[in-house]
Design a protein around this motif. Structure first.
Motif, PDB file in Angstrom:
ATOM      1  N   ILE A 162      78.438  48.999  43.907  1.00 59.53           N
ATOM      2  CA  ILE A 162      79.089  47.697  43.770  1.00 59.53           C
ATOM      3  C   ILE A 162      80.541  47.846  44.200  1.00 59.53           C
ATOM      4  O   ILE A 162      81.255  48.729  43.726  1.00 59.53           O
ATOM      5  N   ARG A 163      80.970  46.990  45.119  1.00 57.93           N
ATOM      6  CA  ARG A 163      82.372  46.951  45.540  1.00 57.93           C
ATOM      7  C   ARG A 163      82.983  45.673  44.981  1.00 57.93           C
ATOM      8  O   ARG A 163      82.470  44.577  45.201  1.00 57.93           O
ATOM      9  N   ASN A 164      84.086  45.838  44.242  1.00 54.06           N
ATOM     10  CA  ASN A 164      84.738  44.691  43.617  1.00 54.06           C
ATOM     11  C   ASN A 164      86.230  44.980  43.473  1.00 54.06           C
ATOM     12  O   ASN A 164      86.632  46.139  43.377  1.00 54.06           O
ATOM     13  N   ARG A 165      87.039  43.932  43.425  1.00 61.12           N
ATOM     14  CA  ARG A 165      88.493  44.111  43.298  1.00 61.12           C
ATOM     15  C   ARG A 165      88.881  44.761  41.974  1.00 61.12           C
ATOM     16  O   ARG A 165      89.836  45.507  41.894  1.00 61.12           O
ATOM     17  N   SER A 166      88.147  44.416  40.900  1.00 62.17           N
ATOM     18  CA  SER A 166      88.393  45.060  39.606  1.00 62.17           C
ATOM     19  C   SER A 166      87.097  45.735  39.166  1.00 62.17           C
ATOM     20  O   SER A 166      86.003  45.299  39.523  1.00 62.17           O
ATOM     21  N   LEU A 167      87.228  46.791  38.374  1.00 62.56           N
ATOM     22  CA  LEU A 167      86.056  47.597  38.060  1.00 62.56           C
ATOM     23  C   LEU A 167      85.454  47.336  36.680  1.00 62.56           C
ATOM     24  O   LEU A 167      84.373  47.842  36.393  1.00 62.56           O
ATOM     25  N   ASN A 218      84.538  49.388  55.136  1.00 63.29           N
ATOM     26  CA  ASN A 218      84.744  49.640  56.557  1.00 63.29           C
ATOM     27  C   ASN A 218      83.433  50.116  57.175  1.00 63.29           C
ATOM     28  O   ASN A 218      82.435  50.311  56.491  1.00 63.29           O
ATOM     29  N   ARG A 219      83.454  50.300  58.468  1.00 63.66           N
ATOM     30  CA  ARG A 219      82.249  50.674  59.205  1.00 63.66           C
ATOM     31  C   ARG A 219      81.633  51.980  58.687  1.00 63.66           C
ATOM     32  O   ARG A 219      80.431  52.091  58.530  1.00 63.66           O
ATOM     33  N   SER A 220      82.458  52.961  58.390  1.00 64.99           N
ATOM     34  CA  SER A 220      81.922  54.267  57.989  1.00 64.99           C
ATOM     35  C   SER A 220      81.184  54.200  56.650  1.00 64.99           C
ATOM     36  O   SER A 220      80.174  54.868  56.479  1.00 64.99           O
ATOM     37  N   CYS A 221      81.653  53.388  55.716  1.00 71.99           N
ATOM     38  CA  CYS A 221      80.972  53.314  54.415  1.00 71.99           C
ATOM     39  C   CYS A 221      79.653  52.551  54.517  1.00 71.99           C
ATOM     40  O   CYS A 221      78.801  52.655  53.636  1.00 71.99           O
ATOM     41  N   MET A 275      74.371  48.147  48.899  1.00 69.95           N
ATOM     42  CA  MET A 275      75.753  47.863  48.513  1.00 69.95           C
ATOM     43  C   MET A 275      75.850  46.375  48.193  1.00 69.95           C
ATOM     44  O   MET A 275      75.354  45.533  48.958  1.00 69.95           O
ATOM     45  N   ILE A 276      76.471  46.075  47.058  1.00 66.12           N
ATOM     46  CA  ILE A 276      76.676  44.682  46.651  1.00 66.12           C
ATOM     47  C   ILE A 276      78.180  44.435  46.579  1.00 66.12           C
ATOM     48  O   ILE A 276      78.917  45.185  45.937  1.00 66.12           O
ATOM     49  N   ILE A 277      78.623  43.361  47.219  1.00 66.28           N
ATOM     50  CA  ILE A 277      80.023  42.970  47.184  1.00 66.28           C
ATOM     51  C   ILE A 277      80.179  41.892  46.122  1.00 66.28           C
ATOM     52  O   ILE A 277      79.511  40.857  46.171  1.00 66.28           O
ATOM     53  N   GLY A 278      81.046  42.140  45.150  1.00 66.05           N
ATOM     54  CA  GLY A 278      81.259  41.224  44.039  1.00 66.05           C
ATOM     55  C   GLY A 278      80.545  41.726  42.795  1.00 66.05           C
ATOM     56  O   GLY A 278      79.554  42.459  42.892  1.00 66.05           O
ATOM     57  N   ALA A 279      81.056  41.347  41.614  1.00 64.73           N
ATOM     58  CA  ALA A 279      80.502  41.852  40.355  1.00 64.73           C
ATOM     59  C   ALA A 279      80.339  40.747  39.315  1.00 64.73           C
ATOM     60  O   ALA A 279      80.484  40.982  38.125  1.00 64.73           O
ATOM     61  N   GLY A 280      79.997  39.550  39.774  1.00 65.09           N
ATOM     62  CA  GLY A 280      79.791  38.436  38.847  1.00 65.09           C
ATOM     63  C   GLY A 280      78.357  38.367  38.351  1.00 65.09           C
ATOM     64  O   GLY A 280      77.583  39.336  38.455  1.00 65.09           O
ATOM     65  N   GLY A 281      77.982  37.218  37.831  1.00 64.18           N
ATOM     66  CA  GLY A 281      76.643  37.027  37.272  1.00 64.18           C
ATOM     67  C   GLY A 281      75.538  37.202  38.296  1.00 64.18           C
ATOM     68  O   GLY A 281      74.484  37.763  37.991  1.00 64.18           O
ATOM     69  N   ALA A 282      75.759  36.740  39.534  1.00 65.00           N
ATOM     70  CA  ALA A 282      74.733  36.900  40.574  1.00 65.00           C
ATOM     71  C   ALA A 282      74.521  38.376  40.877  1.00 65.00           C
ATOM     72  O   ALA A 282      73.385  38.836  41.014  1.00 65.00           O
ATOM     73  N   CYS A 283      75.602  39.146  40.948  1.00 64.49           N
ATOM     74  CA  CYS A 283      75.492  40.586  41.193  1.00 64.49           C
ATOM     75  C   CYS A 283      74.677  41.236  40.087  1.00 64.49           C
ATOM     76  O   CYS A 283      73.782  42.041  40.363  1.00 64.49           O
ATOM     77  N   SER A 301      83.183  50.842  43.152  1.00 64.48           N
ATOM     78  CA  SER A 301      84.441  51.195  43.804  1.00 64.48           C
ATOM     79  C   SER A 301      85.189  49.911  44.134  1.00 64.48           C
ATOM     80  O   SER A 301      84.583  48.862  44.309  1.00 64.48           O
ATOM     81  N   LYS A 302      86.503  50.012  44.197  1.00 63.36           N
ATOM     82  CA  LYS A 302      87.282  48.871  44.689  1.00 63.36           C
ATOM     83  C   LYS A 302      87.882  49.162  46.055  1.00 63.36           C
ATOM     84  O   LYS A 302      88.758  48.463  46.530  1.00 63.36           O
ATOM     85  N   ASP A 303      87.350  50.210  46.708  1.00 66.41           N
ATOM     86  CA  ASP A 303      87.794  50.565  48.053  1.00 66.41           C
ATOM     87  C   ASP A 303      87.440  49.457  49.051  1.00 66.41           C
ATOM     88  O   ASP A 303      86.439  48.750  48.884  1.00 66.41           O
ATOM     89  N   ALA A 304      88.235  49.341  50.067  1.00 61.81           N
ATOM     90  CA  ALA A 304      87.942  48.389  51.144  1.00 61.81           C
ATOM     91  C   ALA A 304      86.658  48.811  51.859  1.00 61.81           C
ATOM     92  O   ALA A 304      86.317  49.994  51.913  1.00 61.81           O
TER      93      ALA A 304
END
Length: 197
Positions: free
Chosen positions: A153-158, A184-187, A128-136, A179-182
């Motif tokens: 990839i989890r990001n505020r905008s898709l 949490n522990r389960s994911c 899982m990668i948080i953020g969707a910029g150039g580094a991602c 996904s832009k879902d928050a």
């Protein structure tokens, strides 16, 4: 440092460039490991970039690092581009082999190497990668190239995240989604590697 007629030049291309620590770092390492190279910075404005590339060939500069704002625009002046750099859409390293300039993107490669150097295996792992910029983008392409099973990839905008996952799904055997879902522990229970970009 002993500069002589056999000394090879390696450089950084960018604008502005005077803030860079690259010459200090690289020249220290060249001296430490007895490499007969010198590292210098060239402040290149956009309208001189094409001429600069011709100069690299004419002066037989061994290689270059590329920084802002030239990582994308320099591609059109190079002779070839590494496959992953094509997918990433940016080049930060150029090798000069006999006047043939080939572009690479080493950001993701360096990150993945740091994982492998610690003894971790990435093959068939779920990431899982948080953020969707150039580094991602760079990291995700290298992970997919290295055989990870899936990338989420989890990001505020898709919009940007979708571009990255499309590149992965169309070019590798890695399953990618976003996904832009928050978070949490389960994911995270089914994730092997979590990366915050």
């Amino acid at each position: 440092m002993n500069i002589n007629s056999d000394t090879k030049t390696i450089c950084l291309l960018g604008h502005p460039i005077k803030h860079s620590f690259s010459p200090t770092i690289h020249n220290y390492l060249f001296e430490k490991y007895f490499e007969n190279n010198i590292y210098v910075c060239f402040d290149i404005k956009e309208d001189k970039l094409k001429d600069c590339v011709y100069g690299i060939k004419a002066l037989d500069i061994k290689g270059c690092n590329v920084t802002i704002p030239h990582k994308v625009n320099i591609i059109k002046y190079l002779d070839s581009i590494d496959d992953n750099a094509k997918l990433i859409g940016a080049v930060n390293t150029i090798k000069n082999k006999g006047g043939i300039l080939k572009g690479y993107n080493t950001d993701g490669r360096g990150f993945v190497k740091s994982i492998l150097d610690k003894g971790y295996d990435i093959k068939n792992k779920k990431v899982m990668i948080i953020g969707a910029g150039g580094a991602c983008r760079s990291i995700a392409i290298e992970l997919a190239s290295g055989g990870v099973k899936s990338i989420e990839i989890r990001n505020r905008s898709l919009d940007r995240a979708n571009e990255i996952i499309d590149s992965i799904n169309n070019n590798f055997n890695t399953e990618a989604n976003c996904s832009k879902d928050a978070i949490n522990r389960s994911c995270l229970m089914d994730i092997d590697i979590l990366i915050n970009t």
